[in-house]
Design an enzyme around this catalytic site. Sequence first.
Site, mmCIF file in Angstrom:
data_model
loop_
_atom_site.group_PDB
_atom_site.id
_atom_site.type_symbol
_atom_site.label_atom_id
_atom_site.label_comp_id
_atom_site.label_asym_id
_atom_site.label_seq_id
_atom_site.Cartn_x
_atom_site.Cartn_y
_atom_site.Cartn_z
ATOM 1 N N CYS A 20 0.839 -1.188 0.000
ATOM 2 C CA CYS A 20 0.000 0.000 0.000
ATOM 3 C C CYS A 20 0.880 1.247 0.000
ATOM 4 O O CYS A 20 2.110 1.166 0.026
ATOM 5 C CB CYS A 20 -0.932 0.023 1.206
ATOM 6 S SG CYS A 20 -0.055 0.001 2.783
ATOM 7 N N CYS B 194 3.457 1.575 2.658
ATOM 8 C CA CYS B 194 4.695 0.836 2.411
ATOM 9 C C CYS B 194 5.650 1.662 1.560
ATOM 10 O O CYS B 194 6.845 1.765 1.863
ATOM 11 C CB CYS B 194 4.397 -0.485 1.705
ATOM 12 S SG CYS B 194 3.352 -1.616 2.648
ATOM 13 N N CYS C 270 54.123 4.306 -3.572
ATOM 14 C CA CYS C 270 53.832 5.478 -2.735
ATOM 15 C C CYS C 270 52.935 6.442 -3.499
ATOM 16 O O CYS C 270 52.601 6.231 -4.669
ATOM 17 C CB CYS C 270 55.126 6.183 -2.327
ATOM 18 S SG CYS C 270 56.054 6.776 -3.755
ATOM 19 N N CYS D 215 54.139 7.721 -6.871
ATOM 20 C CA CYS D 215 53.854 6.847 -8.016
ATOM 21 C C CYS D 215 52.459 7.108 -8.556
ATOM 22 O O CYS D 215 52.233 7.152 -9.775
ATOM 23 C CB CYS D 215 53.997 5.381 -7.604
ATOM 24 S SG CYS D 215 55.640 4.904 -7.045
ATOM 25 N N ASP E 180 0.452 26.420 -33.461
ATOM 26 C CA ASP E 180 1.270 27.020 -34.505
ATOM 27 C C ASP E 180 0.507 26.828 -35.817
ATOM 28 O O ASP E 180 -0.320 25.921 -35.929
ATOM 29 C CB ASP E 180 2.630 26.315 -34.552
ATOM 30 C CG ASP E 180 3.540 26.924 -35.596
ATOM 31 O OD1 ASP E 180 3.491 28.148 -35.777
ATOM 32 O OD2 ASP E 180 4.303 26.172 -36.224
ATOM 33 N N ASP F 10 5.528 21.417 -33.519
ATOM 34 C CA ASP F 10 6.228 20.304 -34.144
ATOM 35 C C ASP F 10 7.366 19.754 -33.305
ATOM 36 O O ASP F 10 8.013 18.783 -33.693
ATOM 37 C CB ASP F 10 6.753 20.703 -35.525
ATOM 38 C CG ASP F 10 7.703 21.906 -35.460
ATOM 39 O OD1 ASP F 10 8.192 22.216 -34.359
ATOM 40 O OD2 ASP F 10 7.954 22.514 -36.515
ATOM 41 N N ASP G 3 9.393 24.798 -32.322
ATOM 42 C CA ASP G 3 8.543 25.304 -31.241
ATOM 43 C C ASP G 3 9.019 24.871 -29.863
ATOM 44 O O ASP G 3 8.268 24.959 -28.897
ATOM 45 C CB ASP G 3 7.100 24.819 -31.453
ATOM 46 C CG ASP G 3 6.517 25.320 -32.763
ATOM 47 O OD1 ASP G 3 6.677 26.511 -33.055
ATOM 48 O OD2 ASP G 3 5.916 24.517 -33.498
#
Length: 1003
Positions: A68, A71, A146, A149, A660, A879, A883
């Site tokens: 529901c 939940c 390290c 590197c 349009d 379209d 637009d």
Amino acid sequence: MAPSRRDLQLTPVTGESSSEIGDMEEVRLLDSYYNEENTDDILSKIEEGGGDDSGLRKIQVGITGMTCAACSNSVEGALMNVNGVFKASVALLQNRADVVFDPNVVKEEDIKEAIEDAGFEAEILAEVVATGTTLVGQFTIGGMTCAACVNSVEGILRDLPGVKRAVVALSTSLGEVEYDPNVINKDDIVTAIEDAGFEGSLVQSNQQDKLVLRVEGILNELDAQVLEGILTRLNGVRQFRLDRISGELEIVFDPEVVSSRSLVDGIEGDGYGKFKLRVMSPYERLTSKDTGEASNMFRRFISSLVLSIPLFFIQVICPHIALFDALLVWRCGPFMMGDWLKWALVSVIQFVIGKRFYVAAWRALRNGSTNMDVLVALGTSASYFYSVGALLYGAVTGFWSPTYFDASAMLITFVLLGKYLESLAKGKTSDAMKKLVQLTPATAILLIEGKGGKLVGEREIDALLIQPGDTLKVHPGAKIPADGVVVWGSSYVNESMVTGESVPVSKEVDSPVIGGTINMHGALHMKATKVGSDAVLSQIISLVETAQMSKAPIQKFADYVASIFVPVVITLALFTLIGWSIGGAVGAYPDEWLPENGTHFVFSLMFSISVVVIACPCALGLATPTAVMVATGVGATNGVLIKGGDALEKAHKVKYVIFDKTGTLTQGKATVTTTKVFSEMDRGEFLTLVASAEASSEHPLAKAIVAYARHFHFFDESTEDGETNNKDLQNSGWLLNTSDFSALPGKGIQCLVNEKMILVGNRKLMSENAITIPDHVEKFVEDLEESGKTGVIVAYSGKLVGVMGIADPLKREAAVVVEGLLRMGVQPIMVTGDNWRTARAVAKEVGIKDVRAEVMPAGKADVIRSLQKDGSTVAMVGDGINDSPALAAADVGMAIGAGTDVAIEAADYVLMRNNLEDVITAIDLSRKTLTRIRLNYVFAMAYNVVSIPIAAGVFFPVLRVQLPPWAAGACMALSSVSVVCSSLLLRRYKKPRLTTILEITTE
């Protein structure tokens, strides 16, 4: 097979060009930095599938156990309480959640655990990503000791051309590199690492893909071992999992090494025909999972029913049969045999079959929330434990009170029945989606090409294994297996199931075809161009899925009620218990009302239990999502794609619809209807001059002029849609050479022909170039405009030489649709960039009274905003390309005539057909859906408002009727079923036809 480091999942990185939204990335395993951005901007980018630079990710999680709205609210709350989660959206019907989170703070497993802690089962489904060009590689880097590197390797990798980002981790000796595969490949990256003095190798190459297969031919353990051996030897296979019971095989592979079809062919070939593989689509797996859930609920119901039937006989039938009655009253120890039997049977129902209610209730309470399971567990436990207590009390004192074991058993049985019926009904709400999925054929015929492109054979393959570039054969009456173009043959194709267009469409060589449509007559050979998620049908399904996942604003009411519903019901139940108990203690009602051997407490308890179990939060929670799910599916089958519950809700209150003109109210196929020369030049010379100037323009009016001139000279038919290839025309020899061409938006064009200036356009262009328009020419142009045509004026070498009249025919349904909108109480408005005379003439012909002319594209959005000032809801129909600003500014944007381009971002509705009737359909469907949702709410609220007082015994003094707990449980179970069935009535929706539109009245 246990996953190892080689089985790690790679994430494809997606995005658009950096010039548009910036380089984007998905969060990496090793990512430790990101740019600070506004959270709303980040979330909007993630939601649009575009990604962002912040490192946020979006995943989908499958959730089992939600019943529901309470939940779903509980899950949503649990997710939002997780540190690092930015947004969580839970869809009750889809049993799914979308989660946007920061993986530097929280991991996928944490999200899964949060859902499980809330009392539900969770499964990570997929990461939501868009397609793009940037990929990620994960590499092992040996020899680093390290931080220096690390910095060295990172610096080298970042300096490589095509590398967008590189992150290296010393602790795991892993590096992740985001790169453009068009510039650099994975081997170059490995070489760069080795050149720097370190060991490099690829862990995961670029993006991975997943394939789920159904395997036939596994008969024993040896067969399974053989299959696993084949998979282990295949190149490109990263991970696999075989479920030997179901026969499902899940393979994670590297598509850069092996294709899905090569993978299937390799398995079948190495197995010497022993194994037969079939690709399972994601939707097929979800459907089987839903079916499995309904089957599981049915088994529980049947088990409970089988055990409840003996209880019914013991309670009702056996006392009237002497032999059975004697057996039941036979004392066995402290209790009679009948009591032992009832206790044993109900205990199995209560704690074995009904275990799911206790587990779900405990998890919900532990998470600080409540749901329907809490009510069921509370009501059945009260009945069960009271009955046990009554038995024990009778054994000790000899005073035998009535027991209510049957109430507990019948209550669980009816609730399970309701849940089973509800799961069946909810499955019906996705029927439209299933129909869309089923449009794709299971198999396709692949044409095998030899040397020189010659066809040497054909074979049947799984349709999900089609690859771009494949040549496929389509028989008459067969479904087209993928998007593509026709390379041989001609036929008619029924596209109604995808686009809603009822008339079959003619297909010849080079014609595009859509996967899932039906080839009607002739055989076709086609070349596949779009497959998988790029296909039109997949995009439609994705849009519908997204819409069904979204929440309509009206659902907020149900979410609020669900959050307080259970505590309020429990409080009412306590008041009922206390009220009837006190009333009995003070003699407010006679003892004759009590059950045989009953007490005031027992009498009150039955009312209280009925209150608990009759109340139903599920009906409220299902009212909106079920209706939205059905409506979006129905819309899709009618060629109307709705992008979300918000859009669906807004459309019902649309007050203004802005159209349009060109391509929306008109057909978008301009044709020259009138040519008048006002000089000594002859018609042919005039047309050649104008066509030469317009040949370099892409404007629809220019194409119409060139096509008309060509037809005049050569009596040649123009190409389909009235257009010709202008570049070909320039090379055809009949056009004059031009130079210094310039297109002037809103005015026309200008260029040099024979070293003389030619102007083709409107009055404004002539005025700016000091071209005088004589009165008789002005009158001619005005007459054209009054008749709805566009007048195009031509000047050459400083003098006006002629005028052309161009018409764009109205769509046949335009006037009827406009009148239909007026009958629906919607005000149509036409906004166009054309001149006022032409605009008014067109508006008068279709029946639109409100006209806005000479409006530039950006100005259309301003018109919309002016109408929105008083709070009105405005829809824009365009379209979807020119637009886009207006579609985005409108409350409801409708992109009409989208055809195969269904992913128009600016639109809320995508109308696949170029037919104005679908505007009516969109608004009408929205109104009917909102009406259905309101009816669902009224029913759900009325049910609880009426049923709770009845269960509490408010009318008992008058009617002398007490609602037993099991009857209350049956009512509760059936209430949610009835709401879902109410939503299912939307499946019967029929869109209004031209013959009925004028009968629509304002609701």
